[in-house]
Design a protein around this motif. Structure first.
Motif, PDB file in Angstrom:
ATOM      1  N   GLU A  73     -11.066  -2.565   5.561  1.00 40.95           N
ATOM      2  CA  GLU A  73     -11.909  -1.387   5.345  1.00 40.95           C
ATOM      3  C   GLU A  73     -12.221  -0.635   6.644  1.00 40.95           C
ATOM      4  O   GLU A  73     -13.295  -0.054   6.810  1.00 40.95           O
ATOM      5  CB  GLU A  73     -13.192  -1.767   4.591  1.00 40.95           C
ATOM      6  N   TYR A  74     -11.247  -0.643   7.568  1.00 34.72           N
ATOM      7  CA  TYR A  74     -11.371   0.165   8.775  1.00 34.72           C
ATOM      8  C   TYR A  74     -10.899   1.591   8.513  1.00 34.72           C
ATOM      9  O   TYR A  74     -11.243   2.500   9.269  1.00 34.72           O
ATOM     10  CB  TYR A  74     -10.559  -0.435   9.931  1.00 34.72           C
ATOM     11  N   ILE A  75     -10.085   1.780   7.483  1.00 31.65           N
ATOM     12  CA  ILE A  75      -9.642   3.136   7.135  1.00 31.65           C
ATOM     13  C   ILE A  75      -9.777   3.343   5.638  1.00 31.65           C
ATOM     14  O   ILE A  75      -9.879   2.437   4.864  1.00 31.65           O
ATOM     15  CB  ILE A  75      -8.189   3.419   7.573  1.00 31.65           C
ATOM     16  N   CYS A  83       3.339   0.925   8.432  1.00 35.27           N
ATOM     17  CA  CYS A  83       2.859   0.765   7.053  1.00 35.27           C
ATOM     18  C   CYS A  83       2.087  -0.540   6.898  1.00 35.27           C
ATOM     19  O   CYS A  83       1.048  -0.591   6.223  1.00 35.27           O
ATOM     20  CB  CYS A  83       4.023   0.812   6.071  1.00 35.27           C
ATOM     21  N   SER A  87      -1.305  -0.206   8.615  1.00 34.59           N
ATOM     22  CA  SER A  87      -2.173   0.597   7.764  1.00 34.59           C
ATOM     23  C   SER A  87      -2.725  -0.232   6.611  1.00 34.59           C
ATOM     24  O   SER A  87      -3.916  -0.159   6.278  1.00 34.59           O
ATOM     25  CB  SER A  87      -1.394   1.803   7.219  1.00 34.59           C
ATOM     26  N   PHE A  88      -1.882  -1.039   5.996  1.00 37.21           N
ATOM     27  CA  PHE A  88      -2.313  -1.905   4.906  1.00 37.21           C
ATOM     28  C   PHE A  88      -3.373  -2.899   5.383  1.00 37.21           C
ATOM     29  O   PHE A  88      -4.407  -3.090   4.734  1.00 37.21           O
ATOM     30  CB  PHE A  88      -1.098  -2.626   4.314  1.00 37.21           C
ATOM     31  N   GLN A 124       0.823  -1.214   0.000  1.00 40.38           N
ATOM     32  CA  GLN A 124       0.000   0.000   0.000  1.00 40.38           C
ATOM     33  C   GLN A 124       0.855   1.261   0.000  1.00 40.38           C
ATOM     34  O   GLN A 124       0.475   2.265  -0.594  1.00 40.38           O
ATOM     35  CB  GLN A 124      -0.936   0.020   1.210  1.00 40.38           C
ATOM     36  N   HIS A 125       1.961   1.218   0.689  1.00 40.24           N
ATOM     37  CA  HIS A 125       2.824   2.392   0.859  1.00 40.24           C
ATOM     38  C   HIS A 125       4.238   2.061   0.374  1.00 40.24           C
ATOM     39  O   HIS A 125       5.172   1.988   1.184  1.00 40.24           O
ATOM     40  CB  HIS A 125       2.884   2.807   2.334  1.00 40.24           C
ATOM     41  N   LEU A 159      -5.385  -2.630   8.008  1.00 40.93           N
ATOM     42  CA  LEU A 159      -6.637  -1.914   8.317  1.00 40.93           C
ATOM     43  C   LEU A 159      -7.369  -1.511   7.051  1.00 40.93           C
ATOM     44  O   LEU A 159      -8.598  -1.567   6.997  1.00 40.93           O
ATOM     45  CB  LEU A 159      -6.327  -0.698   9.184  1.00 40.93           C
ATOM     46  N   ASN A 160      -6.625  -1.138   6.023  1.00 38.59           N
ATOM     47  CA  ASN A 160      -7.231  -0.770   4.751  1.00 38.59           C
ATOM     48  C   ASN A 160      -7.902  -1.990   4.118  1.00 38.59           C
ATOM     49  O   ASN A 160      -9.014  -1.882   3.581  1.00 38.59           O
ATOM     50  CB  ASN A 160      -6.181  -0.169   3.816  1.00 38.59           C
ATOM     51  N   LEU A 161      -7.254  -3.138   4.148  1.00 35.06           N
ATOM     52  CA  LEU A 161      -7.855  -4.354   3.599  1.00 35.06           C
ATOM     53  C   LEU A 161      -9.172  -4.695   4.302  1.00 35.06           C
ATOM     54  O   LEU A 161     -10.120  -5.173   3.673  1.00 35.06           O
ATOM     55  CB  LEU A 161      -6.895  -5.536   3.721  1.00 35.06           C
TER      56      LEU A 161
END
Length: 139
Positions: free
Chosen positions: A137-139, A127, A130-131, A80-81, A133-135
């Motif tokens: 869908e929390y962020i 990082c 974050s990835f 993701q980053h 949490l994004n997967l």
């Protein structure tokens, strides 16, 4: 996106991963040379009579102890980053050289010259989180 479905900039993470392997090889070579210099025979990992050799061995061993966590977090977070993960990864990899060369002085306290690598380590963990949490869908 690349033809593999990875972020185009993920190549930076791959290059830092490759660089990290070169650093591990370098540290291993330094231990091998120290074995010859201080007369520490295989299979001894450490030698109570050769504390400076132990510093070479510990610098390498400590890096190996942290390496799986570092590498997995950098490569996952890089999905993701990629640029940020690679930058944090580069900080960690470079700091391991400062850590080792501080240790090589024979004064274990000087290994802290590479303590700033903790910023890189925490950065790749951030990082990866974050990835994840994004997967989810929390962020």
């Amino acid at each position: 996106m690349s033809s593999l479905g990875l972020p185009k900039d993920y190549g930076y993470c791959v290059l830092i991963a490759a660089d990290s392997v070169l650093v591990l090889i370098y540290l291993g070579i330094r231990v091998g040379r120290a074995r010859k210099q201080f007369g520490v025979e295989y299979p001894k990992m450490y030698d109570d009579d050769k504390p400076i050799f132990n510093c070479f061995q510990r610098a390498h061993q400590n890096t190996l102890e942290h390496y799986p966590q570092f590498l997995s977090m950098m490569l996952l977070g890089g999905l993701q980053h990629p640029r940020l993960s690679a930058a944090f990864g580069a900080v960690w990899v470079l700091s391991r050289l400062f850590y080792a060369h501080g240790y090589y002085t024979g004064d274990p306290a000087k290994r802290m010259r590479g303590a700033w690598g903790g910023i890189g380590f925490l950065g790749v963990i951030g990082c990866a989180i974050s990835f994840g949490l994004n997967l989810l869908e929390y962020i």
